[in-house]
Design a protein around this motif. Structure first.
Motif, PDB file in Angstrom:
ATOM      1  N   THR A  35      37.552  33.208  43.097  1.00  0.00           N
ATOM      2  CA  THR A  35      37.847  32.421  41.902  1.00  0.00           C
ATOM      3  C   THR A  35      38.804  33.183  40.984  1.00  0.00           C
ATOM      4  O   THR A  35      39.052  34.379  41.168  1.00  0.00           O
ATOM      5  N   THR A  36      39.291  32.472  39.969  1.00  0.00           N
ATOM      6  CA  THR A  36      40.153  33.109  38.986  1.00  0.00           C
ATOM      7  C   THR A  36      39.410  34.223  38.256  1.00  0.00           C
ATOM      8  O   THR A  36      39.987  35.261  37.921  1.00  0.00           O
ATOM      9  N   ALA A  37      38.121  34.013  38.032  1.00  0.00           N
ATOM     10  CA  ALA A  37      37.316  35.044  37.368  1.00  0.00           C
ATOM     11  C   ALA A  37      37.267  36.325  38.204  1.00  0.00           C
ATOM     12  O   ALA A  37      37.307  37.438  37.659  1.00  0.00           O
ATOM     13  N   ASP A  38      37.175  36.190  39.524  1.00  0.00           N
ATOM     14  CA  ASP A  38      37.185  37.369  40.404  1.00  0.00           C
ATOM     15  C   ASP A  38      38.522  38.101  40.304  1.00  0.00           C
ATOM     16  O   ASP A  38      38.563  39.339  40.310  1.00  0.00           O
ATOM     17  N   LEU A  39      39.604  37.336  40.220  1.00  0.00           N
ATOM     18  CA  LEU A  39      40.933  37.934  40.101  1.00  0.00           C
ATOM     19  C   LEU A  39      41.096  38.630  38.750  1.00  0.00           C
ATOM     20  O   LEU A  39      41.711  39.696  38.657  1.00  0.00           O
ATOM     21  N   GLU A  40      40.542  38.031  37.708  1.00  0.00           N
ATOM     22  CA  GLU A  40      40.565  38.661  36.382  1.00  0.00           C
ATOM     23  C   GLU A  40      39.798  39.977  36.403  1.00  0.00           C
ATOM     24  O   GLU A  40      40.243  40.985  35.835  1.00  0.00           O
ATOM     25  N   ALA A  41      38.647  39.965  37.079  1.00  0.00           N
ATOM     26  CA  ALA A  41      37.833  41.178  37.172  1.00  0.00           C
ATOM     27  C   ALA A  41      38.575  42.262  37.949  1.00  0.00           C
ATOM     28  O   ALA A  41      38.523  43.446  37.578  1.00  0.00           O
ATOM     29  N   TYR A  42      39.262  41.863  39.012  1.00  0.00           N
ATOM     30  CA  TYR A  42      40.037  42.832  39.800  1.00  0.00           C
ATOM     31  C   TYR A  42      41.149  43.433  38.946  1.00  0.00           C
ATOM     32  O   TYR A  42      41.363  44.651  38.955  1.00  0.00           O
ATOM     33  N   LYS A  43      41.831  42.563  38.201  1.00  0.00           N
ATOM     34  CA  LYS A  43      42.930  43.032  37.348  1.00  0.00           C
ATOM     35  C   LYS A  43      42.422  44.007  36.288  1.00  0.00           C
ATOM     36  O   LYS A  43      43.048  45.044  36.027  1.00  0.00           O
ATOM     37  N   GLU A  44      41.283  43.694  35.686  1.00  0.00           N
ATOM     38  CA  GLU A  44      40.713  44.556  34.654  1.00  0.00           C
ATOM     39  C   GLU A  44      40.279  45.898  35.228  1.00  0.00           C
ATOM     40  O   GLU A  44      40.472  46.952  34.606  1.00  0.00           O
TER      41      GLU A  44
END
Length: 398
Positions: free
Chosen positions: A133-142
């Motif tokens: 999900t987009t949330a997983d991608l946000e977490a990866y980016k962070e």
């Protein structure tokens, strides 16, 4: 085709060629070329691998190792056919890496980014792609930001992952992914505007060690990518001793298949001749134009072998020359600017030499020096004064 089949037994025991292992343990066989192979059948799927030896005793020893590898793959379900339900993010990255090796010039960069950067996030790498999900991608980016990774690098990683996911979705039948999540991409303006002034050419050339001088000369004149300079072969170089200005270099084709040919001009001829003389006297087998002249203290530089990078050497040289922070890639901007703005070469020809496909990308490199604006204005005035009648503004009444 019939094979001689033997059982896997301890290396000390002699194998009987008509003997097999118990069901599920596999067997080894010898082909006509004398090499032994290991074979294992599991749930109707056959695994066959070479044991890399012609000796039966060594084959039995190697077979135990290969058996463990195969059983490990079965346990981890690595050989299970990938579907939209079980494919992981890592699977899709590996598939894209294989595609990049066949089709993309930046294949090494893609593979390195996945294997060295993204694979380290084990949970993310092993995640089912269908659940991404987009949330997983946000977490990866962070997480990558917290590791001190630059925003531009993180964006590049996500761009490669997005390309891999879309290829899994649109480039396969049946698709391995039904939907690609929205990517949280930051807008990053990391365009450089660095270039080398005219006086800097001699300063940097004198500061560089001999093995790196031709790299700079070619980059400064051609505006080619560094990888193109390092991969240049002598068969691409056509020198003309009678009329040096008639010499040329066959460059790689652009991405759209157009042929590229660059002229040999100014210092290029004398420096190419100098390098060719070193090659013919000492390393006649070397097919690359850029090569190590001598062994260095790094123990990795083998005389006559091609050079793949001069980053550390370059950084030291430009610092000594008074241009700290200047990149070799900045020569790409310098060449574009010199060709179009100073030498007045038609843009279409300059693009073929530098390898840019579009005007928009070429414009990013064809930057204007603010100090040149004055001279440009003078040039325009000279033309306009003879072509356009000047009009005085009306007097202002008191």
């Amino acid at each position: 085709m019939k094979h001689n089949v033997v059982a896997i037994q301890p290396a000390a025991a002699e194998a009987k060629k008509t003997e097999r292992n118990t069901k599920g343990e596999g067997s080894i066989f010898q082909r006509k070329d004398g090499y032994w192979y290991f074979q294992l059948v599991h749930d109707g799927q056959e695994f066959v691998t070479s044991l890399r030896t012609k000796k039966a005793r060594q084959a039995r020893t190697n077979a135990v190792v290969e058996k463990r590898k195969i059983i490990g793959k079965i346990t981890r379900e690595e050989d299970t056919p990938r579907t939209a339900e079980n494919v992981t993010v890592g699977d899709i990255c590996e598939l894209y890496s294989a595609y990049a090796k066949r089709n993309l010039k930046a294949a090494h960069s893609v593979e390195q980014m996945f294997n060295h950067n993204m694979r380290s996030s084990v949970e993310f790498w092993n995640m089912k792609a269908a659940k991404l999900t987009t949330a997983d991608l946000e977490a990866y980016k962070e997480r990558r930001k917290n590791e001190g990774v630059k925003p531009a690098t993180i964006k590049h990683e996500l761009e490669n992952l997005r390309a891999a996911l879309y290829r899994a979705k649109d480039g396969r039948t049946p698709p391995l992914l039904k939907e690609v999540p929205k990517f949280p991409m930051d807008r990053i303006d990391n365009r450089r505007e660095g270039f080398l002034d005219d006086a800097g050419y001699k300063k940097i050339l004198n500061a560089l060690p001999n093995f790196a001088k031709l790299v700079f000369v070619l980059a400064y004149h051609l505006g080619s990518r560094a990888s193109e300079v390092f991969h240049l072969r002598w068969e691409q170089v056509h020198l003309n001793d009678e009329n040096p200005s008639k010499g040329y270099i066959d460059l790689q084709k652009t991405k759209n298949g157009k042929d590229r040919r660059a002229p040999i001009y100014f210092d290029m001829h004398r420096w190419l001749k100098w390098q060719l003389e070193i090659r013919e006297k000492r390393f006649p087998w070397c097919e690359y134009v850029i090569f190590h002249h001598d062994a260095s203290h790094s123990n990795r530089a083998v005389p006559g072998n091609p050079i793949v990078s001069i980053r550390r050497t370059w950084n030291s040289a430009v610092k000594r020359a008074g241009y700290p922070g200047l990149l070799l890639h900045d020569m790409r901007r310098t060449a574009c600017r010199n060709m179009v703005q100073k030498a007045k070469i038609p843009r279409a020809l300059a693009k073929l030499i530098s390898g840019h496909l579009t005007d928009s990308m070429f414009d990013r490199y064809n930057i204007v020096d603010p100090e040149d604006i004055t001279s440009i204005g003078e040039d325009i005035e000279k033309w306009m004064s003879g072509a356009v009648e000047s009009v005085e503004p009306p007097k202002i009444e008191a």
